[in-house]
Design a protein around this motif. Structure first.
Motif, PDB file in Angstrom:
ATOM      1  N   GLY A  79      12.944 106.173 105.992  1.00 54.09           N
ATOM      2  CA  GLY A  79      12.068 106.910 105.087  1.00 54.09           C
ATOM      3  C   GLY A  79      12.589 106.910 103.663  1.00 54.09           C
ATOM      4  N   ARG A  80      13.901 106.887 103.529  1.00 55.34           N
ATOM      5  CA  ARG A  80      14.563 106.887 102.223  1.00 55.34           C
ATOM      6  C   ARG A  80      15.810 106.016 102.299  1.00 55.34           C
ATOM      7  N   LEU A  81      16.194 105.502 101.146  1.00 57.19           N
ATOM      8  CA  LEU A  81      17.453 104.778 101.043  1.00 57.19           C
ATOM      9  C   LEU A  81      18.494 105.758 100.530  1.00 57.19           C
ATOM     10  N   ILE A  82      19.486 106.043 101.355  1.00 55.90           N
ATOM     11  CA  ILE A  82      20.539 106.988 100.985  1.00 55.90           C
ATOM     12  C   ILE A  82      21.689 106.209 100.357  1.00 55.90           C
ATOM     13  N   THR A  83      22.081 106.597  99.141  1.00 56.07           N
ATOM     14  CA  THR A  83      23.122 105.862  98.416  1.00 56.07           C
ATOM     15  C   THR A  83      24.271 106.765  97.975  1.00 56.07           C
ATOM     16  N   TYR A  84      24.334 107.965  98.494  1.00 58.03           N
ATOM     17  CA  TYR A  84      25.367 108.919  98.097  1.00 58.03           C
ATOM     18  C   TYR A  84      26.093 109.428  99.344  1.00 58.03           C
ATOM     19  N   GLY A  85      27.053 110.317  99.120  1.00 55.95           N
ATOM     20  CA  GLY A  85      27.841 110.835 100.244  1.00 55.95           C
ATOM     21  C   GLY A  85      28.652 109.701 100.860  1.00 55.95           C
ATOM     22  N   PRO A  86      28.697 109.618 102.195  1.00 57.26           N
ATOM     23  CA  PRO A  86      29.497 108.567 102.835  1.00 57.26           C
ATOM     24  C   PRO A  86      28.945 107.171 102.552  1.00 57.26           C
ATOM     25  N   PHE A  87      27.669 107.106 102.164  1.00 57.27           N
ATOM     26  CA  PHE A  87      27.042 105.821 101.861  1.00 57.27           C
ATOM     27  C   PHE A  87      27.541 105.239 100.543  1.00 57.27           C
ATOM     28  N   THR A  88      28.347 105.996  99.831  1.00 57.06           N
ATOM     29  CA  THR A  88      29.007 105.484  98.626  1.00 57.06           C
ATOM     30  C   THR A  88      30.105 104.498  99.004  1.00 57.06           C
ATOM     31  N   TYR A  89      30.702 104.684 100.171  1.00 55.39           N
ATOM     32  CA  TYR A  89      31.848 103.890 100.613  1.00 55.39           C
ATOM     33  C   TYR A  89      31.482 102.790 101.599  1.00 55.39           C
ATOM     34  N   THR A  90      30.407 102.978 102.334  1.00 52.92           N
ATOM     35  CA  THR A  90      29.987 102.024 103.351  1.00 52.92           C
ATOM     36  C   THR A  90      28.484 102.147 103.562  1.00 52.92           C
ATOM     37  N   ARG A  91      27.836 101.011 103.795  1.00 57.55           N
ATOM     38  CA  ARG A  91      26.399 101.058 104.071  1.00 57.55           C
ATOM     39  C   ARG A  91      26.119 101.533 105.492  1.00 57.55           C
ATOM     40  N   ASN A  92      27.152 101.590 106.320  1.00 59.07           N
ATOM     41  CA  ASN A  92      26.978 101.931 107.736  1.00 59.07           C
ATOM     42  C   ASN A  92      28.005 102.967 108.200  1.00 59.07           C
ATOM     43  N   ARG A 132      19.522  93.138 111.008  1.00 61.16           N
ATOM     44  CA  ARG A 132      18.084  93.421 111.064  1.00 61.16           C
ATOM     45  C   ARG A 132      17.735  94.618 110.172  1.00 61.16           C
ATOM     46  N   GLU A 133      18.608  95.626 110.181  1.00 62.50           N
ATOM     47  CA  GLU A 133      18.376  96.792 109.323  1.00 62.50           C
ATOM     48  C   GLU A 133      18.383  96.390 107.850  1.00 62.50           C
ATOM     49  N   GLU A 144      16.018  98.347  94.673  1.00 63.37           N
ATOM     50  CA  GLU A 144      16.918  99.482  94.917  1.00 63.37           C
ATOM     51  C   GLU A 144      17.931  99.114  96.006  1.00 63.37           C
ATOM     52  N   TRP A 145      17.456  98.461  97.067  1.00 63.29           N
ATOM     53  CA  TRP A 145      18.340  98.011  98.143  1.00 63.29           C
ATOM     54  C   TRP A 145      19.303  96.944  97.636  1.00 63.29           C
ATOM     55  N   THR A 146      18.786  95.974  96.899  1.00 57.37           N
ATOM     56  CA  THR A 146      19.613  94.874  96.403  1.00 57.37           C
ATOM     57  C   THR A 146      20.760  95.402  95.547  1.00 57.37           C
ATOM     58  N   THR A 147      20.473  96.353  94.678  1.00 54.93           N
ATOM     59  CA  THR A 147      21.507  96.955  93.832  1.00 54.93           C
ATOM     60  C   THR A 147      22.530  97.701  94.680  1.00 54.93           C
ATOM     61  N   PHE A 148      22.056  98.497  95.615  1.00 51.33           N
ATOM     62  CA  PHE A 148      22.938  99.252  96.512  1.00 51.33           C
ATOM     63  C   PHE A 148      23.817  98.314  97.334  1.00 51.33           C
ATOM     64  N   ALA A 149      23.221  97.282  97.925  1.00 50.96           N
ATOM     65  CA  ALA A 149      23.966  96.345  98.767  1.00 50.96           C
ATOM     66  C   ALA A 149      24.999  95.566  97.956  1.00 50.96           C
ATOM     67  N   ALA A 150      24.712  95.306  96.698  1.00 48.07           N
ATOM     68  CA  ALA A 150      25.654  94.555  95.863  1.00 48.07           C
ATOM     69  C   ALA A 150      26.901  95.381  95.537  1.00 48.07           C
ATOM     70  N   ARG A 151      26.757  96.696  95.459  1.00 45.04           N
ATOM     71  CA  ARG A 151      27.907  97.523  95.071  1.00 45.04           C
ATOM     72  C   ARG A 151      28.585  98.229  96.249  1.00 45.04           C
ATOM     73  N   THR A 152      27.960  98.229  97.406  1.00 43.61           N
ATOM     74  CA  THR A 152      28.500  98.959  98.554  1.00 43.61           C
ATOM     75  C   THR A 152      28.717  97.998  99.714  1.00 43.61           C
ATOM     76  N   PRO A 153      29.934  97.931 100.238  1.00 44.35           N
ATOM     77  CA  PRO A 153      30.199  96.987 101.331  1.00 44.35           C
ATOM     78  C   PRO A 153      29.511  97.393 102.637  1.00 44.35           C
ATOM     79  N   ARG A 154      29.293  96.405 103.454  1.00 45.36           N
ATOM     80  CA  ARG A 154      28.654  96.639 104.762  1.00 45.36           C
ATOM     81  C   ARG A 154      29.502  97.576 105.608  1.00 45.36           C
ATOM     82  N   TRP A 155      30.823  97.390 105.604  1.00 45.22           N
ATOM     83  CA  TRP A 155      31.684  98.197 106.473  1.00 45.22           C
ATOM     84  C   TRP A 155      32.519  99.216 105.724  1.00 45.22           C
ATOM     85  N   LEU A 156      33.342  98.808 104.765  1.00 46.44           N
ATOM     86  CA  LEU A 156      34.225  99.801 104.137  1.00 46.44           C
ATOM     87  C   LEU A 156      34.705  99.332 102.771  1.00 46.44           C
TER      88      LEU A 156
END
Length: 160
Positions: A79-92, A132-133, A144-156
């Motif tokens: 429903g939303r793309l979360i880019t703060y909190g723990p999502f600052t350090y990892t996308r997952n 897939r996600e 918005e996703w592309t920017t987030f994915a470029a600055r935040t690693p998939r794992w850590l």
């Protein structure tokens, strides 16, 4: 049946299934072929820390998603793309937390089968869910996703 990735990333909620199965297989292997109680106290203490960190990361991420009123189920649309909190350090953060939890159990209880099973679960979650996600999120949130994915690693992200 083909999946419309703009609507949902998956039909099956792979991550919780895979982590529970990995834990179950590790437990069964530990029962059948025990690895013994040979870990030093410091390694078992590290396991306790990993368990605490994994649970904290899971609950932090779930809390942030709940407050943001977005879906937490891995087989439903975001429903939303979360880019703060723990999502600052990892996308997952939830998948990372679950991996830390399995590793922690293995160390804390000298049940070393949990270590390779944690890696197997993380690998399968990456292949069956995360990729897939990411397609789903790219279709749903575009730049918005592309920017987030470029600055935040998939794992850590490195802490420093």
């Amino acid at each position: 049946m083909a999946i419309d990735f703009a609507k949902r990333p998956n039909w099956i909620p792979w991550p919780p299934i895979l982590y529970v199965v990995a834990g179950g297989v590790a437990y069964l292997l530990q029962t059948v072929v025990p690895t013994g109680k040979f870990l030093p106290d410091w390694a078992r203490l590290c396991g306790d820390v990993f368990i605490a960190f994994g649970l904290a990361l899971d609950f932090w991420a779930m809390g942030v998603m709940l407050i943001a009123r977005t879906n937490i189920l891995p087989n439903r649309g975001a429903g939303r793309l979360i880019t703060y909190g723990p999502f600052t350090y990892t996308r997952n953060p939830i998948y990372l937390g679950n991996t830390f939890l399995l590793v922690g159990i293995g160390l804390a209880f000298s049940a070393l089968w949990f270590l390779p099973m944690a890696l197997v679960a993380a690998f399968l979650v990456d292949r069956l869910a995360i990729r897939r996600e990411e397609v789903h999120l790219a279709l749903r949130f575009g730049d918005e996703w592309t920017t987030f994915a470029a600055r935040t690693p998939r794992w850590l992200r490195k802490p420093f």
